[in-house]
Design an enzyme around this catalytic site. Structure first.
Site, PDB file in Angstrom:
ATOM      1  N   ARG A  17      31.411  31.225  31.229  1.00 12.92           N
ATOM      2  CA  ARG A  17      32.146  32.400  30.729  1.00 12.92           C
ATOM      3  C   ARG A  17      32.326  32.335  29.205  1.00 12.92           C
ATOM      4  O   ARG A  17      33.373  32.685  28.674  1.00 12.92           O
ATOM      5  CB  ARG A  17      33.492  32.555  31.446  1.00 12.92           C
ATOM      6  CG  ARG A  17      33.365  32.901  32.921  1.00 12.92           C
ATOM      7  CD  ARG A  17      34.698  32.986  33.607  1.00 12.92           C
ATOM      8  NE  ARG A  17      35.326  31.673  33.688  1.00 12.92           N
ATOM      9  CZ  ARG A  17      36.614  31.460  33.887  1.00 12.92           C
ATOM     10  NH1 ARG A  17      37.444  32.479  34.009  1.00 12.92           N
ATOM     11  NH2 ARG A  17      37.103  30.231  33.952  1.00 12.92           N
ATOM     12  N   GLU A 605      37.109  52.981  47.540  1.00  9.80           N
ATOM     13  CA  GLU A 605      35.992  52.539  46.700  1.00  9.80           C
ATOM     14  C   GLU A 605      34.839  51.981  47.527  1.00  9.80           C
ATOM     15  O   GLU A 605      33.732  51.822  47.019  1.00  9.80           O
ATOM     16  CB  GLU A 605      36.448  51.518  45.670  1.00  9.80           C
ATOM     17  CG  GLU A 605      36.853  50.181  46.226  1.00  9.80           C
ATOM     18  CD  GLU A 605      37.480  49.287  45.160  1.00  9.80           C
ATOM     19  OE1 GLU A 605      37.145  48.101  45.166  1.00  9.80           O
ATOM     20  OE2 GLU A 605      38.289  49.764  44.362  1.00  9.80           O
ATOM     21  N   HIS A 694      50.677  48.920  34.475  1.00  9.23           N
ATOM     22  CA  HIS A 694      49.654  48.422  33.555  1.00  9.23           C
ATOM     23  C   HIS A 694      50.118  48.480  32.105  1.00  9.23           C
ATOM     24  O   HIS A 694      49.444  47.975  31.216  1.00  9.23           O
ATOM     25  CB  HIS A 694      48.359  49.220  33.732  1.00  9.23           C
ATOM     26  CG  HIS A 694      47.828  49.159  35.130  1.00  9.23           C
ATOM     27  ND1 HIS A 694      48.081  50.144  36.057  1.00  9.23           N
ATOM     28  CD2 HIS A 694      47.103  48.215  35.774  1.00  9.23           C
ATOM     29  CE1 HIS A 694      47.506  49.812  37.207  1.00  9.23           C
ATOM     30  NE2 HIS A 694      46.915  48.650  37.063  1.00  9.23           N
ATOM     31  N   CYS A 726      52.206  49.640  41.321  1.00  4.56           N
ATOM     32  CA  CYS A 726      51.365  48.546  41.812  1.00  4.56           C
ATOM     33  C   CYS A 726      52.163  47.244  41.712  1.00  4.56           C
ATOM     34  O   CYS A 726      53.348  47.261  41.346  1.00  4.56           O
ATOM     35  CB  CYS A 726      50.076  48.480  40.981  1.00  4.56           C
ATOM     36  SG  CYS A 726      48.658  47.819  41.890  1.00  4.56           S
TER      37      CYS A 726
END
Length: 754
Positions: A17, A605, A694, A726
């Site tokens: 990464r 999704e 968020h 959320c």
């Protein structure tokens, strides 16, 4: 006609990464732009060389992206939202980051562009924004610079471009409404300019991606392809590239285009190779996507050989990955903890390149011994006890319609639940997780590394759960959660406790920007050897007289966010998970947990790309949820949570879940999502999210009250819950306390106003 190998793209982030670390260091101000650019150059050079050494003849160039390849295309076309533009009209890498993230080391912060799923994958792209009368120009020359890099290194390459029609399809209109397809004539000159520059560099083939051609497109969009490609023809050979589904339904449109080749996904599509050969122009090259770019399984190369061998010598042929290898981990060889048997079943991106080389060599020579040797572990896997569990298969076969039915309809259950819980009007709760502090993450890491024994780990987790309960009681919430301190990831946690899953050390794939995920792999029949969540839920409930929710991730979400088996259907996997978690629901209920939440954020999704395939998917997806939940008694309240999405086209299925309470993300849409529930006359209870988790911003009491009043205009107040959008895992405690306090106050005010 010698057969060649190519890939449609390669993972960008690096084995360790490296790109993620370089991005985040630069964003934090801890490294220079030059250092970031150097990491990108190093990764590109390494990945080209690795693919070449693995046997790839034509290397992809242009698949690398600093954030997302759709965003890169936006910059290529000069499509930068006004709020992110530099004063002098120039573009730099910070322009790109401001669009993707909302901020960068230079320039003024502004709202990030929208992000959404790339077709039906778990990768996210930055949605292009279009406005009426918009101008486009070639300013961002990243593709050309990377082509020059690769040519200077002596590579034989194939530049990659996202096609103009798909690019417009993926975007959204901002401001005054208009048909974004009318912009096609304005972006084509930029594409012509790019192709001319590539021709100057001696490029023979360009891969031009038009995955929209696998969709059920409106006729106007299908009609747009011919004039678009007439304009692009003649400068270089174009390989029209599709993936994620078959092309047969739109083949009439495709064969009329002035291109020189077609790539088809022979993994996820149902295209017949013989029919394709018969219908394609005789001088077209066919690129056969025979190796799955979206999974981790070793391919049965003997089967792939048989699928394509009849075409050898009859037309120009390349063998390729089905789609970009972006969706696969990079290198299996660095996995040291997988046992030999399981490891022999897998192939990551580099191994998939090797598979293509083996297949090419066999097709060119007619010698198949190497294919048979490579495919031997697949034959062994088909009979492995690790894969097949007779008890699971027997239980799955014995499912009846009754197994997916609650004892009584919602109206009867609601009465039993009201009598049990005696909750006030406008009941308050949260979605499940609380802030994952440095202390919590450190505790899990120390335990994982063996620096902390099990007793001390459990003591630490218990303390964090206790604090979460204390915080919630202090805030005055009505239905509590244990906070999920013991969970690293909502899918990985369950996979670790279910038989049939394995995990990798370095199986990272890019989700978006610098975010990478390490999906579990379903290797066999799934079962639950022991209770998973019961102990911590029971402990949390012992600390309070208020109800504490049990928290489960639903079967469809676990399926969608894992690498699935390829030898059984997705329906089979989902129902196996559902049966395992059904036992968890029964055990939670027996332990005194009266409210159980089964999260299904991935239900929508997971929809197939073609609308005509939706009904079959939704039928088994809903059934899996109901199998999971239906064991609960009437007085046990089943919740589900779904993330921000459009519901109006699947409302029948949402209602068919028959959850007693559904919580959804609505704050960013100003409660507009509730219109779908109102129009449908949704019968059960709803918790519309009242603030966006968020953002670190703390919503005011007045703002939350206004949203709830707006919700009550659409849904009867007696069926409304009050909750955030959320889970709160990514937030800090200070803003979490402040936001929840205001949320509880707003609910109290509305109760008093009755």
């Amino acid at each position: 006609m010698t057969i060649l190998t190519h890939t449609l793209g390669f993972p960008r982030v690096g084995l360790r990464r490296e790109l993620k670390k370089a991005q985040e260091s630069y964003w934090a101000g801890n490294s220079t732009r030059e250092a970031l650019l150097a990491v990108g150059r190093e990764l590109r050079a390494r990945h080209w060389e690795q693919q070449k050494q693995a046997g790839i003849d034509l290397l992809p160039v242009g698949d690398f992206a600093w954030y997302d390849h759709v965003l890169t295309t936006s910059l290529l076309l000069g499509n930068v939202p006004a709020r992110h533009q530099n004063n002098d009209g120039s573009m730099d890498i910070d322009t790109l980051f401001r669009i993707g993230r909302g901020r960068a080391p230079t320039g003024e912060p502004a709202a990030a562009a929208e992000m959404t799923k790339w077709f039906n994958t778990n990768y996210h792209y930055i949605v292009p924004e279009f406005s009426k009368g918009q101008q486009f120009r070639l300013t961002w020359t990243q593709l050309l610079e990377e082509v020059d890099e690769a040519l200077a290194l002596g590579h034989k390459i194939k530049p990659v471009l996202l096609g103009p029609v798909t690019y417009l399809w993926l975007g959204k209109v901002k401001g005054e409404p208009f048909d974004r397809l009318t912009l096609l004539k304005d972006i084509l000159p930029v594409y012509q300019h790019v192709l001319a520059e590539l021709a100057k560099r001696g490029i023979e083939w360009v891969q031009i991606d038009e995955p929209a051609l696998v969709l059920e497109l409106p006729q106007a969009w299908l009609d747009a392809f011919k004039p678009a490609y007439d304009a692009l023809a003649g400068q270089v050979k174009l390989l029209l590239t599709t993936y994620f589904e078959g092309v047969t339904p739109n083949l009439d449109t495709i064969i009329a285009l002035p291109v020189q080749g077609l790539h088809v996904d022979l993994i996820h599509g149902k295209d017949d190779v013989a029919e394709l050969h018969q219908r394609l122009p005789v001088d077209w090259l066919l690129s056969a996507g025979l190796i799955n770019g979206r999974n981790v399984w070793r391919a049965d190369l003997t089967e792939k050989y048989a699928q394509i061998n009849a075409l050898v010598g009859k037309r120009a042929l390349w063998v390729a990955s089905s789609c970009s290898l972006l969706h696969s981990p990079i290198d299996l060889s660095v996995e040291t903890r997988l046992d030999t048997e399981v490891k022999s079943w897998f192939a990551f991106a580099l191994q998939k390149c090797g598979e293509l080389a083996l297949l090419r060599d066999a097709l060119n020579s007619g010698e198949t011994a190497a294919l048979e040797e490579w495919s031997a572990p697949i034959q062994a896997r088909r009979h492995s006890r690790r894969v097949h569990n007779a008890a699971v298969e027997k239980r799955l076969a014995a499912i009846t319609a009754q197994d997916s039915q609650r004892e009584n309809p919602y109206e009867v259950r609601a009465e039993a639940q009201r009598a049990r819980f005696k909750l006030p009007a406008w009941p308050t709760t949260t979605i499940g997780s609380f802030p994952q502090t440095t202390e919590i993450r450190g505790l899990r890491l120390d335990f994982k590394k063996g620096n902390l024994d099990a007793n001390n780990y459990r003591t630490g987790i218990a303390e964090h759960i206790k604090q979460a309960i204390i915080e919630q009681e202090r805030l005055g919430l009505d239905v509590l959660v244990h906070g999920e301190a013991e969970r690293n990831d909502m899918v990985e946690y369950f996979g670790e406790h279910l038989d049939g899953f394995v995990f990798t050390q370095n199986g990272w794939v890019q989700s978006y920007g610098s975010r990478c995920v390490k999906p579990p792999v379903v290797i066999g029949d799934i079962s639950r050897p022991a209770p998973i969540t019961v102990e911590w839920a029971k402990y949390a409930q012992s600390l309070t007289d208020k109800p504490v929710k049990g928290m489960l991730t639903g079967p469809v979400t676990i399926l969608c966010w894992s690498f699935p088996r390829e030898d059984v259907t997705r329906e089979t996997i989902a129902k196996q998970i559902a049966l395992a978690l059904r036992d968890e629901v029964a055990d939670l209920e027996a332990a005194g947990i009266g409210i159980i939440q089964i999260d299904e954020p991935a239900l929508r999704e997971g929809l197939p790309l073609r609308r005509s395939d939706w009904d079959a998917y939704l039928e088994w997806g809903v059934e899996a949820f109901r199998i999971n939940a239906a064991v609960a008694k009437d007085e046990t309240q089943i919740h589900t949570h779904m993330c921000y999405c459009e519901f109006n086209d699947i409302m029948d299925s949402i209602a068919a879940l028959d959850a007693d309470v559904i919580t959804i993300e609505t704050s960013r849409s100003d409660m507009e999502l509730l219109e779908s529930f109102e129009a449908f006359d949704y019968p059960n209870e709803i918790g519309p999210g009242v603030y966006d988790i968020h953002s670190p911003n703390v919503p005011s009491v007045e703002w939350i009250e206004a949203l709830l009043k707006k919700a009550a205009q659409r849904i009867p107040a007696q069926r409304l819950w009050v909750n955030p959008d959320c889970g709160l895992k990514t937030r800090g405690w200070p803003e979490t306390r402040a936001a929840l306090a205001n949320m509880v106050k707003a609910a109290h005010n509305l109760r008093q106003a009755k």
